[in-house]
Enzyme design. Structure first.
Site, PDB file in Angstrom:
ATOM      1  N   SER A   1      30.094  46.721  42.014  1.00  7.01           N
ATOM      2  CA  SER A   1      30.271  48.088  42.506  1.00  7.01           C
ATOM      3  C   SER A   1      29.287  49.085  41.901  1.00  7.01           C
ATOM      4  O   SER A   1      28.556  48.783  40.964  1.00  7.01           O
ATOM      5  CB  SER A   1      31.696  48.558  42.234  1.00  7.01           C
ATOM      6  OG  SER A   1      31.967  48.481  40.855  1.00  7.01           O
TER       7      SER A   1
ATOM      8  N   GLU B   1      38.672  39.723  37.366  1.00 10.27           N
ATOM      9  CA  GLU B   1      37.665  40.767  37.478  1.00 10.27           C
ATOM     10  C   GLU B   1      38.377  42.109  37.676  1.00 10.27           C
ATOM     11  O   GLU B   1      39.536  42.171  38.065  1.00 10.27           O
ATOM     12  CB  GLU B   1      36.749  40.500  38.675  1.00 10.27           C
ATOM     13  CG  GLU B   1      36.044  39.140  38.641  1.00 10.27           C
ATOM     14  CD  GLU B   1      35.049  39.011  37.514  1.00 10.27           C
ATOM     15  OE1 GLU B   1      34.613  40.051  36.991  1.00 10.27           O
ATOM     16  OE2 GLU B   1      34.719  37.874  37.157  1.00 10.27           O
ATOM     17  N   GLY B   2      37.647  43.202  37.404  1.00  8.52           N
ATOM     18  CA  GLY B   2      38.151  44.519  37.758  1.00  8.52           C
ATOM     19  C   GLY B   2      38.602  45.404  36.616  1.00  8.52           C
ATOM     20  O   GLY B   2      38.973  46.540  36.822  1.00  8.52           O
TER      21      GLY B   2
ATOM     22  N   LYS C   1      39.671  36.372  27.251  1.00 16.43           N
ATOM     23  CA  LYS C   1      39.417  36.766  28.629  1.00 16.43           C
ATOM     24  C   LYS C   1      40.036  35.769  29.605  1.00 16.43           C
ATOM     25  O   LYS C   1      39.744  34.579  29.544  1.00 16.43           O
ATOM     26  CB  LYS C   1      37.911  36.845  28.883  1.00 16.43           C
ATOM     27  CG  LYS C   1      37.219  37.925  28.065  1.00 16.43           C
ATOM     28  CD  LYS C   1      35.757  37.999  28.410  1.00 16.43           C
ATOM     29  CE  LYS C   1      35.080  39.156  27.689  1.00 16.43           C
ATOM     30  NZ  LYS C   1      33.660  39.259  28.047  1.00 16.43           N
TER      31      LYS C   1
ATOM     32  N   LYS D   1      34.636  33.450  34.292  1.00 18.76           N
ATOM     33  CA  LYS D   1      34.445  33.448  32.838  1.00 18.76           C
ATOM     34  C   LYS D   1      34.271  32.028  32.297  1.00 18.76           C
ATOM     35  O   LYS D   1      33.487  31.793  31.386  1.00 18.76           O
ATOM     36  CB  LYS D   1      35.652  34.105  32.148  1.00 18.76           C
ATOM     37  CG  LYS D   1      36.096  35.427  32.740  1.00 18.76           C
ATOM     38  CD  LYS D   1      35.048  36.488  32.594  1.00 18.76           C
ATOM     39  CE  LYS D   1      35.587  37.840  33.032  1.00 18.76           C
ATOM     40  NZ  LYS D   1      35.847  37.950  34.482  1.00 18.76           N
TER      41      LYS D   1
ATOM     42  N   ASN E   1      28.581  39.504  37.253  1.00 16.20           N
ATOM     43  CA  ASN E   1      29.478  39.746  38.374  1.00 16.20           C
ATOM     44  C   ASN E   1      28.834  39.243  39.655  1.00 16.20           C
ATOM     45  O   ASN E   1      27.733  39.688  40.004  1.00 16.20           O
ATOM     46  CB  ASN E   1      29.762  41.248  38.506  1.00 16.20           C
ATOM     47  CG  ASN E   1      30.420  41.817  37.268  1.00 16.20           C
ATOM     48  OD1 ASN E   1      31.590  41.602  37.026  1.00 16.20           O
ATOM     49  ND2 ASN E   1      29.637  42.536  36.468  1.00 16.20           N
TER      50      ASN E   1
ATOM     51  N   ARG F   1      27.614  52.561  32.007  1.00 12.25           N
ATOM     52  CA  ARG F   1      28.979  53.064  31.871  1.00 12.25           C
ATOM     53  C   ARG F   1      29.250  53.378  30.416  1.00 12.25           C
ATOM     54  O   ARG F   1      28.851  52.637  29.524  1.00 12.25           O
ATOM     55  CB  ARG F   1      29.980  52.028  32.386  1.00 12.25           C
ATOM     56  CG  ARG F   1      30.008  51.905  33.902  1.00 12.25           C
ATOM     57  CD  ARG F   1      30.768  50.668  34.342  1.00 12.25           C
ATOM     58  NE  ARG F   1      30.118  49.458  33.876  1.00 12.25           N
ATOM     59  CZ  ARG F   1      30.602  48.234  34.072  1.00 12.25           C
ATOM     60  NH1 ARG F   1      31.739  48.075  34.698  1.00 12.25           N
ATOM     61  NH2 ARG F   1      29.946  47.180  33.632  1.00 12.25           N
TER      62      ARG F   1
ATOM     63  N   GLU G   1      28.949  39.713  30.914  1.00 10.77           N
ATOM     64  CA  GLU G   1      29.296  38.869  32.067  1.00 10.77           C
ATOM     65  C   GLU G   1      28.259  39.008  33.165  1.00 10.77           C
ATOM     66  O   GLU G   1      27.423  39.907  33.147  1.00 10.77           O
ATOM     67  CB  GLU G   1      30.655  39.271  32.623  1.00 10.77           C
ATOM     68  CG  GLU G   1      30.654  40.646  33.263  1.00 10.77           C
ATOM     69  CD  GLU G   1      31.948  40.961  33.994  1.00 10.77           C
ATOM     70  OE1 GLU G   1      32.734  40.019  34.228  1.00 10.77           O
ATOM     71  OE2 GLU G   1      32.178  42.130  34.332  1.00 10.77           O
TER      72      GLU G   1
ATOM     73  N   ARG H   1      25.510  41.692  39.408  1.00 11.71           N
ATOM     74  CA  ARG H   1      25.267  42.629  38.304  1.00 11.71           C
ATOM     75  C   ARG H   1      25.574  41.923  37.003  1.00 11.71           C
ATOM     76  O   ARG H   1      26.664  41.376  36.829  1.00 11.71           O
ATOM     77  CB  ARG H   1      26.138  43.882  38.428  1.00 11.71           C
ATOM     78  CG  ARG H   1      25.671  45.008  37.480  1.00 11.71           C
ATOM     79  CD  ARG H   1      26.615  46.201  37.475  1.00 11.71           C
ATOM     80  NE  ARG H   1      27.864  45.885  36.803  1.00 11.71           N
ATOM     81  CZ  ARG H   1      29.065  46.012  37.379  1.00 11.71           C
ATOM     82  NH1 ARG H   1      29.183  46.426  38.631  1.00 11.71           N
ATOM     83  NH2 ARG H   1      30.156  45.696  36.701  1.00 11.71           N
TER      84      ARG H   1
END
Length: 570
Positions: free
Chosen positions: A241, A463-464, A459, A399, A236, A546, A234, A218
């Site tokens: 998810s 992740e998360g 950064k 990253k 992923n 989102r 970014e 993603r």
């Protein structure tokens, strides 16, 4: 190559400052190449049919709208208007300012009923066992009541980038020397990245080849308000998810607009079709087929407590219903205890052959509390099972690699073009979406960031959600690193901070509707499957939107910062 919502997350809110925001609360007290689809397609209709068939809740086909008139009106609070720290929004995307409060009450009720009937749910963190036992402590997933408006041209641009980034990740993953050298300084100061690199080094020493390479990615973007440019946050490459729940939000918004669109002045057909879970399942099923063992299973690597399990179960359900592929769920510790590697490379877990390993855990240091978890990760990497992602795909999504690829001439130079991207037009498209990215060994940019910290984000290789550094904390961290004079700066990169437009939004969480100013981030899913030199699948595979309160820096839905949303194309 990225940041998991450098800015956006989904469960209960954490450390958000709402005091300087407009806030309204309604409390319910009733007890291959781009394959995107802007409007409903045959695939979308298949998707809808499938969801009705496999959802335990979606048994009835009647309209839920109108139920409020029989059950009673919702008691809702008065809307209070307060200025946001970033100022009054200059553009109300769907003109929510003028939406009648009674209409909002009806939509809130219908949306909550729809979510319950169709499985748009997560585990309620306030309920014990809700992250371990399915069916215990369900609550609707956080979502926006109405879709956010987004330019169709920029949506198309993002969709067209997906197959390019799929291919780029694959090519970067094959260059072990590039990965090891690019992350060599980070390895010295970041124990987690160091352990991942150690596994990668072992695979290089063994000359381990991944003949079947599966990527479910993603790529996340924000639309910069000032430049009107689509800029990448970014990519992923592990545990991308919400392929399941994002599709449901799109369908929820379509349903609401079918019933209320005329009163709102909105057209349900402007919400683009979203078949992410179907396409992810299709890619995984094709990888399973290529493994060529009808008795083999798909192993879903999960955390010991997972409140977002239903998003994962949607994918497992589609795999079973549409492709007759069975999944099992195991933690890394369970895999260490039950796993076995046969001499021919076959992976057994609990005595069962594993064809595909799908990681929905293993992306954070907290997933490895002991050596047991690291043994499990190494065991799986050594096996012949298809890994999604492999260790090299995982590293390609860090990253630091994103920052290295954004350097001048890395994509353009002749030698690297032959290794990574061959098409000059593709290179130009990728280069266009790159935001400013810098290493902290660039003293000039560090000085600029200290002087204007609000324009940058620091950064780490994580992740998360909840890991980035913003505002004055950027300045303080950079000054501390300069004073210490250690190599700790190698654990971070600097990124240009993107400022998207702010719009008024209705945010639904725990049955309560908050009216607030918010910003949004677009994620485009991509599915990639390659068998040796043959590309079997390379497609854009749906989207994730989102939305978060504009004052919040972070943005992961599962981490509690954001809500799920969908698009209204303009």
């Amino acid at each position: 190559m990225g940041v998991r919502y450098s800015s956006l997350s989904l469960c209960s809110p954490t450390h958000q400052n709402h005091q300087s925001f407009r806030l309204a609360t309604f409390t319910c007290d009733t007890k291959q190449k781009s394959n995107f689809s802007f409007y409903p397609t045959d695939k979308d209709r298949i998707f809808n049919t499938h969801y009705r068939r496999v959802s335990l809740f979606a048994i009835t086909q009647f309209s839920i709208c109108g139920l409020h008139s029989r059950i009673g009106n919702l008691k809702c609070g008065r809307v209070k208007e307060m200025e946001t720290r970033q100022g009054i929004a200059t553009k109300e995307a769907l003109n929510l300012q003028s939406v009648d409060q009674d209409l909002v009450q009806k939509m809130v009720y219908d949306a909550l009923v729809w979510s319950s009937l169709h499985g748009l749910v997560v585990g309620d963190r306030s309920v014990q066992r809700s992250g371990k036992v399915p069916g215990v402590g369900l609550v609707h997933a956080p979502f926006a009541l109405l879709p956010v408006s987004f330019p169709e041209s920029h949506f198309r641009e993002a969709c067209e980038l997906a197959p390019i980034f799929n291919e780029l990740v694959d090519r970067v993953s094959l260059d072990g020397k590039f990965l090891q050298e690019s992350l060599s300084r980070t390895k010295k100061v970041d124990p987690f990245t160091s352990r991942l690199l150690d596994i990668h080094s072992k695979m290089l020493e063994l000359n381990k080849k991944e003949d079947i390479r599966l990527g479910l990615h993603r790529s996340d973007y924000m639309l910069d308000e000032q430049t009107k440019s689509l800029l990448q946050i970014e990519v992923n490459t592990i545990s991308s998810s919400f392929s399941g729940l994002s599709c449901l939000v799109s369908e929820l918004h379509r349903s609401l607009l079918i019933h209320y669109g005329e009163r709102l002045g909105l057209d349900s057909k402007k919400v683009p079709g979203n078949s992410a879970v179907i396409q992810f399942a299709e890619a995984m099923a094709k990888a399973w087929t290529e493994y060529n063992n009808a008795r083999a299973l798909v192993l879903v690597v999960v955390q010991s407590e997972e409140h977002n399990m239903y998003d994962q179960h949607w994918l497992s359900s589609v795999l079973k219903e549409r492709h007759n592929v069975t999944t099992i769920r195991k933690t890394l510790a369970e895999i260490d205890a039950e796993g076995e590697l046969l001499p021919d490379g076959t992976l057994l877990v609990g005595g069962q052959v594993i064809a595909v390993v799908y990681f929905r855990a293993g992306y954070a240091p907290t997933d490895y509390p002991s050596e047991s978890e690291w043994r499990a990760r190494l065991l799986m990497e050594q096996s012949s099972a298809v890994k999604c992602p492999s260790i090299s795909y995982h590293l390609a999504g860090t990253k630091k690699i994103q920052q290295e690829l954004a350097k001048p001439n890395v994509l353009e130079s002749f030698l690297l073009v032959s290794r990574f991207l061959d098409n000059k037009e593709d290179i130009a498209k990728v280069r266009k979406c790159f935001a400013g990215l810098w290493s902290l060994d660039d003293s000039e940019i560090v000085s600029k960031a200290i002087e204007n910290p609000e324009l940058y984000v620091m950064k780490p290789q994580r992740e998360g959600g909840g890991n980035n550094i913003y505002g004055e904390d950027v300045k303080e961290t950079l000054l501390r690193l300069k004073k210490d004079g250690t190599d700790e700066d190698a654990a971070y990169i600097l990124m240009q901070r993107i400022f998207p437009s702010v719009s008024l939004t209705f945010l639904m969480r725990d049955g309560i509707c908050h009216k607030d100013h918010a910003i949004s981030e677009l994620g485009i899913y991509g599915a990639y499957l390659r068998i040796k030199e043959k590309v079997i699948m390379n497609e854009q595979s749906g989207y994730l939107m989102r939305t978060k309160v504009a004052s919040s820096n972070e943005g992961g839905v599962a981490a509690g910062f954001a809500v799920l949303d969908s698009l209204y194309l303009t």
